[in-house]
Design an enzyme around this catalytic site. Sequence first.
Site, PDB file in Angstrom:
ATOM      1  N   ALA A 241       1.029  -1.094  -0.137  1.00  0.00           N
ATOM      2  CA  ALA A 241      -0.102  -0.132  -0.015  1.00  0.00           C
ATOM      3  C   ALA A 241       0.815   1.346   0.157  1.00  0.00           C
ATOM      4  O   ALA A 241       1.721   1.455   0.944  1.00  0.00           O
ATOM      5  CB  ALA A 241      -1.020   0.058   1.136  1.00  0.00           C
ATOM      6  N   SER A 717      -3.311  -4.458  -3.323  1.00  0.00           N
ATOM      7  CA  SER A 717      -2.286  -3.954  -2.272  1.00  0.00           C
ATOM      8  C   SER A 717      -2.620  -4.484  -0.651  1.00  0.00           C
ATOM      9  O   SER A 717      -4.081  -4.907  -0.410  1.00  0.00           O
ATOM     10  CB  SER A 717      -2.251  -2.428  -2.088  1.00  0.00           C
ATOM     11  OG  SER A 717      -1.719  -2.041  -3.260  1.00  0.00           O
ATOM     12  N   CYS A 718      -1.681  -4.800   0.019  1.00  0.00           N
ATOM     13  CA  CYS A 718      -2.147  -4.987   1.551  1.00  0.00           C
ATOM     14  C   CYS A 718      -1.054  -4.069   1.919  1.00  0.00           C
ATOM     15  O   CYS A 718      -0.254  -3.321   1.453  1.00  0.00           O
ATOM     16  CB  CYS A 718      -2.106  -6.366   1.984  1.00  0.00           C
ATOM     17  SG  CYS A 718      -0.629  -7.509   1.920  1.00  0.00           S
ATOM     18  N   LYS A 719      -0.361  -4.458   3.332  1.00  0.00           N
ATOM     19  CA  LYS A 719       0.640  -3.721   3.783  1.00  0.00           C
ATOM     20  C   LYS A 719       1.829  -3.830   3.141  1.00  0.00           C
ATOM     21  O   LYS A 719       2.613  -2.656   2.780  1.00  0.00           O
ATOM     22  CB  LYS A 719       0.869  -4.162   5.212  1.00  0.00           C
ATOM     23  CG  LYS A 719       2.154  -3.467   6.236  1.00  0.00           C
ATOM     24  CD  LYS A 719       2.097  -3.964   7.579  1.00  0.00           C
ATOM     25  CE  LYS A 719       3.253  -3.297   8.462  1.00  0.00           C
ATOM     26  NZ  LYS A 719       3.196  -3.895   9.808  1.00  0.00           N
TER      27      LYS A 719
END
Length: 796
Positions: A241, A717-719
Site C-alpha cells: 500500500a 495491495s495490503c501492507k
Amino acid sequence: MMSCNKCFCPSSDNSSSAGQRSFLGFTSFSIRDLLRSKEPHISLSLRTMDGVNEVGEVKVSRLQIEGESDDKTPPEHKCPALCDCLHGSVHDKENSPMMRAVLCAQVCKVYRFQMEDQRWLLVREQMSETPLSFSLPKQLLSALIHENTSRVQEVKELGDLSPHWDGLRHDVINHCNHLLGCYQKTLAELEKLSVSSCFKSSTSKSDRHLQFVPTNLHSQRMEVTCPDSTGVWYEVITFGAPADHHQAFKHGGLKKLLSKHANRRGSVCLSSSSVSYSPDESSRAKELLASVAQLQPLVFGLAEELLSVSQEMNISLLLQVLDSLVQQTEQFVHALKDELVKSALLAIHNQYSTYCNSSSHVHSNGLICDSSPANQERQPSLHEAEYDEEEWDRVWANVAKSLNCIIVMVDRLKGREGRTQELTLSEQQEDMGDTNSQNTAASSSSSSACSWQEQLLPLVVTLRDCVREAVGKARSAMTFVVLQGAVAATVAQGSAQLVQRRHAVFSQALSAVVCGFLLKLYGGLEDSDFLKQVHTAGLLVQFESLLSTYGDEVGMLEDMEVGLADLHRAGFIVTEAITEQPDDLLPTLHGTWESLVVEVPLPPETFTSLPQELKDGRLIQIHPVLFNIGINQQQSLAERFGDSSLQERVNQQSCQRLKAYCNTLRDRLPDMAGVHSLSDLLSSLDRSVAARKRKNVEVLWIAAMVCRKVNGVRLTSCKSAKDRTAMSVTLEQCVLLRERHTLNPQHFSTALDCMRREGCRMENVQKNIGSRKFAFSSVQLLTFPKLYRPPDGSYG
C-alpha cells in the site's frame, strides 16, 4: 486427478547465504519438447541472467495425468497444438522489446487443470519485477528538484519587496530549500544503487532513501490456453500500500494530517488562503512583470529625449521622438489593462483589511506571531480605508491623459514655430545687413527654446509620475500573484515533512499505475475499441486494498487515499520511440507537481498504427478508484471495538466515481461491447457497499469484475503485498479459471491450494523475507474469510 508441474526454475538454494535463496540463472523450453520426449524428463542448461555463462543444469520431469489415456482425443494430437500456442506467446510476444523494457526478473509456473468437459487447461503464471520501481521515482524527484529550484529563482527575481512580502518570500525560499536538500540527498542515494535494481523488499519499506520507491512492486500475470483457443492474459499489479513508512503513523496518515493543517489554517485566517491563482495566472503575472520592467525604462528614456530635443527647436526631430514615446506608452498601457492586475489589487486590499481587523499576524507557513507596531509597519502600504474598485482604471487612464497633454502641447509648439518662422523671415528681409537684427534673432531663438522646454517639462514630469504610480501598483499586484502562487504550491500545503510525505506516497502509486498502463496498452494495441476508449474517456485504475482500519494500517489507508486522489495530476501521452532498444522504450516523466505527463514511447512501426488522436498527443486521463475491505484479525477488532467509518467512506466515494466513469462510457461510446451490461453489476456493487456486513469481500469481487469489463488496470495491495495480497490474487486467478474457462468446480480448491503452495506468490514471500512461509498463524486465520486462508503447511 490434477498435478502441478513447475516448468521454469529461475532460482536455487544458496547455502552460503544463511539458507536464503537467490537467483542463480534461468532457462526456458517448449512444453511440446517435454511431452514429445521419449524419456520422462529433459535436462536443460542453466545460464546466468545475461545468458552468457552456464552455471549448472536442471532436470524437468513430466507427470502422467491419470485418465489422460482415456480421453477421446489422443495426446499426440491434443498436446502439440496446445503447447504450440503457449510456446509462440512465450518466445515472441513476451520477448518483444516493449515487454523487456517494462518487465524483468520473471518467475514462471505452469499448471494443467481439468475442465468441466474433462479436457485440460494449460495455465501459465508469471510474476515479474519492473525497472519502473526505481526509474519513475528518480524522474519524479528530478522534476520536483527542478520545480523547487525554479520557484526559488522566480521569487528571488521579484527584486526589492516590502518587509511583509519579503517575509513571505523568505518562507517560500526556506521551504523550497528544505525540500531541495531532502530530495537531492534521496536522489543521490538512489543513483548509487545498481542500474539493475528493480525491487524494494518488504523489509526495506521504512528505509529513508527508499521512501519514494514502491514496496514489493510486481506484475502478476496469468495466461490461460484452452484446447479450442489461443492464450488469454489476465493481469494484476501487486505492491505494498502506497504509504510513508519512514515517517510512520503516530499522528495518522495524510488524510488526517492534511485535515489538521486545513483546520489550523482556517482557525487563524491564513492570509494566503483567501485567494488562489492558477499556474496560468502566475505565468501571466510573471510575463506582465517582465513587460513592465522592459517598457518603463523605454518610456522614461524617450521622455528625457523629448525634453532634450526641445532645446534644439527642430520640430521634425521633436515629432519623431514624440511618435516613439506615444508608441511605447501605448504598449505600456495595453500591457497594464489586464483584469488580473485589477483583481489582484482588490485581493491585496481585502487581505490587508483582514489583517488590520485581526489581533495576530500569520506567516505563510502557518506560524502565528503576536501583533506589534513593528509588525504593523511590515504591511504593504497600497491601501486606503475605503478601496475603490475603479481606482486601477483611473491609474492607467491618467498615463494616457498625461501623454495626450504632451501631444497637444507639441502641436501648439508646432503651430507657434510656424508663425515664428514667418515673422523672422519678414524681419530679416527688412533689416538685411544689420548686425543688431542678427543678435535679436539669436536672442529670440534662445528664448523660444527655453519656452519649449519650460512648457514640456511639467507635462513630462506628470507623465513619469503617472507611469511610476502605475508601475508601482502593477508590480505590487503581480508580485502578490506570483508570491501567492509560490506560497500555495509550497508552504500553504503544510510543513515540508507533510509535503514530502505526500510526494513520496504519490510516487509509489504512480510507479505502479504506469506499470499497469504499459501492460494494458501493449496488450490492447490491436484492439481499436480499447484505444478509442482511453483517449475518449480516460483510463480506469481500480485499487483493491486489504488493509484493516485498526492501528497503523489506518494511517496507511489514509496515505493511500490521498496518494491515489493525487493521480488526477498525471496523465499519459503516447510518443514515437527513437529506436526499439529497451532504454528508448522506457516511459519518461515531465512537468510540475500540479501537472505531470508520462510519455510512453512505442516503436515507430507500432506508433504509426495508432488512432490519429493518440498520435497527435491526446492526453489520457487517469480515473482512480479505491475499494478497501480489511480481512485480518485487526479488522475484527476494528469492527467490534473500533471504527470502520474510513473504509465505508472510501468505498462509497469510489462506488460513485466508478458509476460516473461507466456513465461516461455509455454516453461517449454507446456501441462499446459490454457497456450496457454494467448496470446490474453496478447495482450489485451499490448494495454490497451499503450493506452492513463484516469483511464483505464481495465488494472487492464485484469491483474487479467491473474493472475488467471496462478494460481498467487492476492493482491489489495490503501492507507489503506479500501475504494477504497473495491470497487475493490467487483467489482471483482461480475464479477467472472457473468463471471464464470452465475449470472443473470439483478441482477449484485443489487449484487454489496448488497456486498458494507452489506458485509465484510463494516465490514472492521467499524473495522478501527469505522464508517459504506466509506470515500467518492458525489463530489469525480463524478470523479470515475462508477463501483467503492458505493451505496447511504453507504458513507459520
